[in-house]
Write an enzyme that holds these catalytic residues in place. Structure first.
Site, PDB file in Angstrom:
ATOM      1  N   HIS A  86      -1.193  -3.295  -0.227  1.00 22.37           N
ATOM      2  CA  HIS A  86      -0.050  -3.948   0.403  1.00 22.37           C
ATOM      3  C   HIS A  86      -0.476  -4.503   1.762  1.00 22.37           C
ATOM      4  O   HIS A  86      -1.300  -3.902   2.456  1.00 22.37           O
ATOM      5  CB  HIS A  86       1.099  -2.938   0.569  1.00 22.37           C
ATOM      6  CG  HIS A  86       2.358  -3.616   1.018  1.00 22.37           C
ATOM      7  ND1 HIS A  86       2.599  -3.892   2.340  1.00 22.37           N
ATOM      8  CD2 HIS A  86       3.415  -4.100   0.326  1.00 22.37           C
ATOM      9  CE1 HIS A  86       3.770  -4.525   2.431  1.00 22.37           C
ATOM     10  NE2 HIS A  86       4.284  -4.655   1.223  1.00 22.37           N
ATOM     11  N   GLU A 156       2.063 -11.759  -2.497  1.00 23.64           N
ATOM     12  CA  GLU A 156       2.954 -11.546  -1.365  1.00 23.64           C
ATOM     13  C   GLU A 156       2.387 -12.254  -0.137  1.00 23.64           C
ATOM     14  O   GLU A 156       1.595 -11.674   0.614  1.00 23.64           O
ATOM     15  CB  GLU A 156       3.055 -10.049  -1.057  1.00 23.64           C
ATOM     16  CG  GLU A 156       3.644  -9.238  -2.185  1.00 23.64           C
ATOM     17  CD  GLU A 156       4.407  -8.051  -1.642  1.00 23.64           C
ATOM     18  OE1 GLU A 156       5.630  -8.054  -1.741  1.00 23.64           O
ATOM     19  OE2 GLU A 156       3.776  -7.146  -1.073  1.00 23.64           O
TER      20      GLU A 156
HETATM   21  P1  PGA Z   1      10.343  -7.902   2.022  1.00 20.02           P
HETATM   22  O1  PGA Z   1       9.055  -7.010   1.733  1.00 20.02           O
HETATM   23  O2  PGA Z   1      11.076  -8.064   0.715  1.00 20.02           O
HETATM   24  O3  PGA Z   1      11.128  -7.116   3.043  1.00 20.02           O
HETATM   25  O4  PGA Z   1       9.861  -9.201   2.564  1.00 20.02           O
HETATM   26  C1  PGA Z   1       8.272  -7.215   0.594  1.00 20.02           C
HETATM   27  C2  PGA Z   1       7.082  -6.291   0.642  1.00 20.02           C
HETATM   28  O5  PGA Z   1       6.560  -6.038   1.725  1.00 20.02           O
HETATM   29  O6  PGA Z   1       6.630  -5.768  -0.367  1.00 20.02           O
END
Ligand code: PGA
Length: 243
Positions: A86, A156
């Protein structure tokens, strides 16, 4: 019934009382909903209608590693999924691509489904380095793996992940589609594996979920901030993985 998934990454949130409320209010979504609480709360989420995952695992099974939790421990408890790589692990805790590779291997070895997060930062994007960053993260992270059926990639973009300070931004559907296809091709090139599932994460919420869910290239979404609010995550579940 489709095969998509919705991940709720609760990050570092909730006291025991708040977790109890969350469990009471979330109801009984099916296994396509996966909640990732702080690992201390995982036992409260076992034996539910939905699945549970761990936010991070260490790359050794056991030993003198104070504060760490291993994949074999999570798996022995009945945890089904782990996140690896992550952006908060990478950028706040300095996790390297080589460490993501070791963690993915451990997760797979112990039969966890591994959700491997990749994505570029804002400066990397501004410098048109998105593909270069993905090539590096995927190339090192996915090196020498077997058992690829248990790998899921989460795209992401770091600039889209909400951090509570800046207004949230999300890529357009065309941008998500382009990167998702890029990732699928790259994974095929690295591993030979066709059609690895790719999720999108970064400011997914109850207002944009219908639009994001139109993307057929995606196998679901990874939700951070919006997953903390029951009505928001319920709406997302309803749209992405309706019963
Ligand atoms: P968010 O986070 O939906 O608050 O942008 C996503 C993540 O960090 O996995």
């Amino acid at each position: 019934m489709n095969n998509k998934i919705v991940i709720a990454n609760l990050k570092l949130n909730f006291t025991k009382q708040e977790i109890n409320e969350y469990i009471k209010n979330i109801g009984n979504p099916d296994k396509r909903f996966i909640v990732f609480p702080s690992s201390i709360y995982i036992p409260y989420f076992l034996d539910k209608s939905y699945s549970v995952g761990i936010q991070d695992v260490y790359f050794e099974d056991k030993g003198t590693f104070t504060g760490q939790v291993s994949a074999i421990q999570a798996s022995s408890l009945g945890v089904e999924y782990t996140l690896v790589g992550h952006s908060e692990r990478r950028h706040i805790f300095g996790e390297t691509d080589e460490e993501t590779n070791l963690k993915i291997k451990k997760g797979l070895e112990h039969n966890l489904k591994v959700v491997f997060c990749v994505g570029e930062t804002r400066p990397e994007r501004n410098e048109q380095q998105t593909e270069v960053v993905l090539d590096r993260q995927l190339g090192i992270g996915l090196k020498d793996l077997d058992n690829l059926e248990n790998i899921i990639i989460a795209y992401e973009p770091v600039w889209a992940i909400s951090n509570g300070n800046e207004p949230s931004l999300t890529p357009t559907n065309d941008e998500i589609k382009y990167v998702t296809e890029y990732i699928k091709n790259k994974v095929k090139e690295i591993t030979g594996s066709n059609d690895v599932p790719v999720l999108y994460g970064g400011s997914v919420n109850d207002a944009n979920i219908e639009e994001i869910n139109e993307l057929e290239c995606l196998s679901g979404v990874l939700v951070g901030g919006a997953s903390l609010k029951i009505e928001k995550i319920q709406k997302i579940i309803e749209v992405v993985v309706p019963q």
